[in-house]
Motif scaffolding. Sequence first.
Motif, short mmCIF file in Angstrom:
data_model
loop_
_atom_site.label_atom_id
_atom_site.label_comp_id
_atom_site.label_asym_id
_atom_site.label_seq_id
_atom_site.Cartn_x
_atom_site.Cartn_y
_atom_site.Cartn_z
N LEU A 260 0.83 -1.20 0.00
CA LEU A 260 0.00 0.00 0.00
C LEU A 260 0.87 1.25 0.00
O LEU A 260 0.62 2.19 -0.77
N ALA A 261 1.87 1.26 0.86
CA ALA A 261 2.76 2.42 0.94
C ALA A 261 3.47 2.66 -0.39
O ALA A 261 3.60 3.80 -0.84
N ARG A 262 3.90 1.58 -1.03
CA ARG A 262 4.58 1.71 -2.31
C ARG A 262 3.62 2.30 -3.35
O ARG A 262 3.99 3.14 -4.15
N GLY A 263 2.36 1.87 -3.31
CA GLY A 263 1.37 2.39 -4.24
C GLY A 263 1.05 3.86 -4.00
O GLY A 263 0.74 4.60 -4.93
N TRP A 264 1.13 4.30 -2.75
CA TRP A 264 0.86 5.70 -2.43
C TRP A 264 2.01 6.61 -2.83
O TRP A 264 1.81 7.80 -3.05
N ALA A 265 3.22 6.06 -2.88
CA ALA A 265 4.42 6.88 -3.13
C ALA A 265 4.50 7.39 -4.51
O ALA A 265 4.17 7.37 -5.46
#
Length: 162
Positions: free
Chosen positions: A157-162
């Motif tokens: 999720l964090a990677r997708g938000w970045a």
Amino acid sequence: MEAIVSARNDPGQALAVAPRDLAPAPPERLAAERAAKARTAHFRAEVAEKGGGMFARADVAQLLGVTPAAVDKQRQRGQILGVPYGNEIRFPAAQFKDGTVVAGIKPILAAFGDMNPWGQLQLLVAPLDGFGERPASILDLLSRGVGEDVRLQLTGLARGWA
């Protein structure tokens, strides 16, 4: 002004003067800037509260049993999150539990890449659906202790938000 006027024949001698240097900013602009700063301060206070409050570097050093310089190195290496707070760096308290950094935060911070630290904190405290009976933030989930599969999902999720 005299230097500008007399520099007709030699532009290298002219001073650069911006319009804002010639006249004061209009009161409407000053009021808008003050209002924007107040909104930013309010937003940061809310996000900091959701992050469990903020620790100073010395507090984190004492909590972890390390030097303040070691805290700075951990922040620079992406092992803990520090956010600019006034003229210093503060650390969201929710990333610590029982005198240690919550397990699983390092890969999530790495997944954020070079995202603004305040943006990272905002996403770390945002309630998420699908990880239990009621919404919980990434920091809440990590603090409770989740399995490796959930940590991988949170990192994704964090990677997708970045």
